[in-house]
Design a protein around this motif. Structure first.
Motif, PDB file in Angstrom:
ATOM      1  N   MET A  42       0.637  -1.113  -0.085  1.00  0.00           N
ATOM      2  CA  MET A  42       0.011  -0.165   0.084  1.00  0.00           C
ATOM      3  C   MET A  42       0.954   1.486  -0.537  1.00  0.00           C
ATOM      4  SD  MET A  42      -2.854   0.908   2.580  1.00  0.00           S
ATOM      5  CE  MET A  42      -2.264   1.582   4.313  1.00  0.00           C
ATOM      6  N   VAL A  69      -4.816  11.893  15.086  1.00  0.00           N
ATOM      7  CA  VAL A  69      -5.085  10.860  14.752  1.00  0.00           C
ATOM      8  C   VAL A  69      -6.323  10.113  13.857  1.00  0.00           C
ATOM      9  CG1 VAL A  69      -6.542   8.530  15.930  1.00  0.00           C
ATOM     10  CG2 VAL A  69      -4.113  10.120  17.237  1.00  0.00           C
ATOM     11  N   ASN A  70      -7.255  11.193  13.870  1.00  0.00           N
ATOM     12  CA  ASN A  70      -8.157  10.707  13.220  1.00  0.00           C
ATOM     13  C   ASN A  70      -7.566  11.054  11.298  1.00  0.00           C
ATOM     14  OD1 ASN A  70     -10.331  10.922  14.878  1.00  0.00           O
ATOM     15  ND2 ASN A  70     -10.526  13.316  14.583  1.00  0.00           N
ATOM     16  N   LEU A  76      -5.232   9.639  10.652  1.00  0.00           N
ATOM     17  CA  LEU A  76      -4.295   8.305  10.589  1.00  0.00           C
ATOM     18  C   LEU A  76      -5.475   7.660  10.102  1.00  0.00           C
ATOM     19  CD1 LEU A  76      -1.661   7.222  11.234  1.00  0.00           C
ATOM     20  CD2 LEU A  76      -2.632   6.717  13.198  1.00  0.00           C
ATOM     21  N   PHE A  77      -6.599   7.288  10.678  1.00  0.00           N
ATOM     22  CA  PHE A  77      -7.721   6.512   9.781  1.00  0.00           C
ATOM     23  C   PHE A  77      -7.629   7.124   8.054  1.00  0.00           C
ATOM     24  CE2 PHE A  77      -8.550   6.160  14.109  1.00  0.00           C
ATOM     25  CZ  PHE A  77      -9.790   4.706  14.178  1.00  0.00           C
ATOM     26  N   GLY A 107      -5.230   5.886   6.264  1.00  0.00           N
ATOM     27  CA  GLY A 107      -4.856   3.410   6.538  1.00  0.00           C
ATOM     28  C   GLY A 107      -5.926   2.949   5.484  1.00  0.00           C
ATOM     29  N   ASP A 127     -12.938   3.841   0.818  1.00  0.00           N
ATOM     30  CA  ASP A 127     -13.859   3.647   1.568  1.00  0.00           C
ATOM     31  C   ASP A 127     -14.425   4.250   2.155  1.00  0.00           C
ATOM     32  OD1 ASP A 127     -13.790   1.436   3.491  1.00  0.00           O
ATOM     33  OD2 ASP A 127     -12.075   0.574   3.680  1.00  0.00           O
ATOM     34  N   VAL A 177     -15.816   2.774   5.791  1.00  0.00           N
ATOM     35  CA  VAL A 177     -16.156   2.696   7.089  1.00  0.00           C
ATOM     36  C   VAL A 177     -14.803   3.822   7.616  1.00  0.00           C
ATOM     37  CG1 VAL A 177     -15.267   0.731   8.501  1.00  0.00           C
ATOM     38  CG2 VAL A 177     -16.421  -0.159   6.395  1.00  0.00           C
ATOM     39  N   PRO A 178     -13.385   3.577   7.544  1.00  0.00           N
ATOM     40  CA  PRO A 178     -12.389   4.805   7.989  1.00  0.00           C
ATOM     41  C   PRO A 178     -13.439   6.529   8.625  1.00  0.00           C
ATOM     42  CG  PRO A 178     -11.276   3.371   6.734  1.00  0.00           C
ATOM     43  CD  PRO A 178     -12.855   3.519   6.429  1.00  0.00           C
ATOM     44  N   LEU A 199      -7.383   4.846  20.419  1.00  0.00           N
ATOM     45  CA  LEU A 199      -7.699   4.607  19.025  1.00  0.00           C
ATOM     46  C   LEU A 199      -6.764   4.789  17.634  1.00  0.00           C
ATOM     47  CD1 LEU A 199     -10.349   5.916  17.946  1.00  0.00           C
ATOM     48  CD2 LEU A 199     -10.179   8.152  17.804  1.00  0.00           C
ATOM     49  N   ALA A 200      -5.818   5.597  17.813  1.00  0.00           N
ATOM     50  CA  ALA A 200      -4.711   5.062  17.431  1.00  0.00           C
ATOM     51  C   ALA A 200      -4.478   3.410  16.953  1.00  0.00           C
ATOM     52  CB  ALA A 200      -3.219   6.191  17.597  1.00  0.00           C
ATOM     53  N   GLY A 239      -7.016   2.553  14.085  1.00  0.00           N
ATOM     54  CA  GLY A 239      -6.314   3.312  13.106  1.00  0.00           C
ATOM     55  C   GLY A 239      -5.056   3.042  11.928  1.00  0.00           C
ATOM     56  N   TYR A 283      -6.680  -0.626  11.564  1.00  0.00           N
ATOM     57  CA  TYR A 283      -7.570  -1.320   9.796  1.00  0.00           C
ATOM     58  C   TYR A 283      -6.718  -0.691   8.957  1.00  0.00           C
ATOM     59  CZ  TYR A 283     -11.233  -0.226   6.914  1.00  0.00           C
ATOM     60  OH  TYR A 283     -12.207  -0.141   5.733  1.00  0.00           O
ATOM     61  N   GLY A 284      -5.550  -0.292   8.852  1.00  0.00           N
ATOM     62  CA  GLY A 284      -5.087   0.394   8.137  1.00  0.00           C
ATOM     63  C   GLY A 284      -3.988  -0.823   7.652  1.00  0.00           C
ATOM     64  N   ALA A 285      -3.782  -2.112   8.841  1.00  0.00           N
ATOM     65  CA  ALA A 285      -2.846  -2.822   8.699  1.00  0.00           C
ATOM     66  C   ALA A 285      -3.736  -4.301   7.653  1.00  0.00           C
ATOM     67  CB  ALA A 285      -1.874  -2.832   9.479  1.00  0.00           C
TER      68      ALA A 285
END
Lengths: 163, 519
Positions: free
Chosen positions: A1, A41-42, A44-45, A48, A68, A70-71, B186-187, B190, B193-195
């Motif tokens: 990715m 952190v948001n 980060l989602f 991801g 996507d 879901v995130p 939370l991190a 996240g 989910y990314g992994a």
């Protein structure tokens, strides 16, 4: 990715500055830190969730890859939770200001008292120990009183100002 | 597939939430609030009992919220472990609620200027119960986070009830530490989910084995840190004894019983389901040892009984972590048994301290004295759970510790044996800490305590009504019943532990149903 570098850098700057502010003894500054870290952190989602795409609604996209969803749903929930927490911390800071005229986190006096007693115990067998122990205890008390004294002054000023 | 009782699962959260809404609407009408809260929590207890039976005899009960499949929506799962945790936590909350009702107006003097209890207490307690239950039954990492935030938000309000200067100080520490652990959690979600592209626990347990071991280790450590802060594992435990003792007695009791155990539950669930054969079990064993020893040494140093108990709370989290770190069926079974015992006993002790405060006007052991003569009943009520906590046979604390020691010896590594020695030492030191407080507050002949300063509120001897005594006696009785039913209870916890180690029952229940319910 493959990962979006810009987003990653922004997220790390947000979390880094947030962590710095979070270490502050002032509640409002720590809250700012929490908000910055939360936004980092948001992001980060979003990182991801992979590359951006068309809206994840059937029939609304242009036929290309969809984003996507879901995130995004998770981030939305996280933002709402952060909002609620922020509201509470602000209320707490306001209350702290009302009762203490101070935004800083105060010392735990019971811990300080036990620490002073332990120091006094350690000095027990040496000559002049009693004086030293009393000195420590007095110092602890002085620092506490200094704290409260400052608050009382501030409160009096406030009353004088409004009267 | 066994969804005969699955429809009950969401009710475990809905009941207290509806109750919270109703009690909030009825703010100011104390009688209505009491009826609604007691009804909601009693209903939850019954539901949890049925679900415990159903999950024990028919396998995990799974509810797909909104009919979404496991990888798209939220899944609620009640297996033996979850059902057991829900029923214990609900019983304890119900007792605390009864206690606060029996306490009437006087217990909340400080908060409401001597009028009725704060109208916000009942709704908040119910939201707390809903949040705790949510974390126990969620089959999804993010939903677990939402449950955490629900119970945290409720606990923030409860801890700072009335907003006195002391509670604002304690609340600030508690709030900031909790927020930090939430951010870490939370991190971790996240990154997970990314992994892996999913946050469903069952799917994760399949996919985490397929990603790079280093990435999985990072995710595991982040989750462990987040949960360790909530569970007050050393060195992330400093916030607990600092913040809990300032709250009113019922609030401290429910916090001590439930909040840290939620972190422990999350650890048990993720460690067994997501990270079997963890590379960090030695790290957890060391953390468990340090939590036990440092916690109990802190307890010995305290004069205030509330603070002493808060430190023993931290210390005994070490026992639970010991069982989790071993990861064997015996270790987990003993740890789950110990959780049940510890929730009950710790809540009981803090409720009894509320009684001590009413009788003696203080919880500072240097200011109390001769309580055993002033109120023999409170003496007995304190003595039984205190001995139970210290692990004196034949109480349930002893049985739980024996289970852990056996599991440690069966493991056989030098670190596990060191932990066995550490847990025995901690038990002895717990006995010492409790005996010290007992000697000062209950047996010293000077009725004004060893400092001679007397109770803080000067001669504040309140009569103990049946309203506060009955719930406390009931909880002490529940603690004793745990000893009586220890055999069947240990059987259930062993079956839960077997399920946890096998993982198949959980995965089949969630993923198997998904295949059938798919489009």
């Amino acid at each position: 990715m493959s990962v979006n570098l810009t987003l990653t850098l922004v997220a790390s700057v947000l979390v880094g500055t947030g962590a710095y502010l979070f270490l502050s003894r002032s509640l409002v500054r720590a809250l700012m830190g929490f908000l910055l870290m939360g936004n980092g952190v948001n992001l980060l989602f979003i990182i991801g969730s992979g590359p951006a795409g068309s809206p994840p609604i059937v029939g609304a996209g242009d036929g290309g890859p969809m984003a996507d969803p879901v995130p995004q749903a998770l981030v939305l929930t996280a933002i709402v939770i952060t909002l609620a927490m922020t509201a509470f911390v602000l209320a707490l800071a306001h209350r702290g200001w009302q009762v203490g005229r101070d935004d800083l986190v105060a010392d735990d006096t019971e811990s300080a008292r036990i620490h002073a007693r332990a120091e006094a115990d350690d000095l027990g067998s040496e000559p002049g120990a009693r004086e030293q122990a009393e000195e420590i205890a007095a110092e602890t008390e002085r620092s506490e009183r200094g704290h409260h004294g400052r608050r009382d002054d501030a409160a009096t000023d406030e009353e004088g100002g409004t009267a | 597939m066994s969804d005969g009782y699955a429809w009950m699962v969401p009710l475990l959260v809905l009941l207290p939430l509806i109750g919270a809404g109703l009690t909030l609407a009825a703010a100011g009408r104390t009688a209505v609030q009491r009826v609604v809260s007691v009804t909601a929590l009693s209903g939850m207890t019954v539901l949890a009992g049925v679900l415990l039976w159903a999950s024990d005899t028919q396998g995990p009960q799974v509810m797909f919220v909104g009919g979404w499949a496991a990888n798209e929506g939220i899944v609620l799962v009640v297996d033996r472990l979850a059902a057991l945790m829900v029923i214990v936590s609900t019983v304890v909350t119900l007792a605390v609620l009864a206690y606060s009702i029996g306490q009437g107006a006087s217990g909340f003097d400080e908060e409401s200027d001597g009028h009725s209890p704060l109208p916000v207490f009942h709704p908040t307690l119910l939201v707390l119960a809903a949040g705790v239950t949510t974390t126990f039954i969620s089959g999804d990492l993010f939903h677990l986070y939402v449950g955490f935030e629900m119970l945290l938000a409720a606990s923030f309000v409860l801890l700072t009830l009335g907003g006195t200067a002391e509670r604002v100080r304690a609340g600030t520490t508690y709030v900031l530490v909790s927020l930090l652990s939430s951010i870490i959690f939370l991190a971790a979600i996240g990154l997970t989910y990314g992994a892996t592209g999913t946050i469903n626990l069952a799917l994760l347990s399949e996919r985490l084995g397929e990603i790079a071991p280093g990435t999985a280790a990072l995710l595991q450590l982040m989750l462990l840190v987040a949960f360790a802060v909530k569970a007050a594992v050393f060195p992330m435990s400093g916030w607990l004894p600092d913040s809990y003792p300032t709250a009113p007695a019922p609030v401290t009791a429910v916090f001590a019983g439930l909040l840290t155990k939620v972190g422990v539950y999350a650890m048990i669930r993720t460690q067994t389901l997501l990270f079997p054969g963890s590379p960090f079990s030695d790290l957890l064993l060391v953390a468990a040892l340090l939590t036990m020893v440092v916690g109990i040494l802190g307890a010995i140093a305290q004069d205030d009984i509330k603070r002493m108990l808060s430190f023993t709370l931290v210390s005994h989290i070490g026992f639970l972590l010991f069982g989790i770190a071993l990861g064997s069926t015996h270790g987990l079974a003993a740890a789950i048994f110990y959780v049940v015992h510890h929730i009950t006993v710790q809540t009981t002790l803090f409720l009894v301290l509320g009684l001590v405060e009413r009788v003696g006007g203080s919880t500072d052991s240097t200011r109390l004295g001769d309580l055993a003569r002033i109120s023999p009943l409170v003496g007995v009520l304190f003595f039984i759970p205190a001995m139970n906590m210290a692990g004196i046979p034949p109480f349930s604390g002893f049985l739980g510790k024996v289970g852990l020691v056996q599991a440690g010896v069966a493991e056989g590594s030098w670190l596990a044996l060191l932990l066995v020695a550490g847990s025995v030492l901690t038990s002895l030191l717990t006995l010492y800490a409790v005996a010290k407080v007992w000697g000062r507050a209950f047996w010293s002949e000077n009725a004004r305590g060893i400092t001679g300063q007397g109770p803080v509120r000067g001669g504040h001897h309140e009569a103990l009504g049946l309203g506060v005594l009955a719930p406390t006696v009931a909880l002490v009785a529940v603690g004793l019943t745990l000893t009586v039913v220890a055999g069947p209870l240990f059987d259930i916890t062993t079956r839960s532990a077997v399920d946890l180690v096998l993982r198949e029952p959980y995965l089949d229940a969630v993923l198997g149903v998904r295949a059938e319910a798919g489009p």
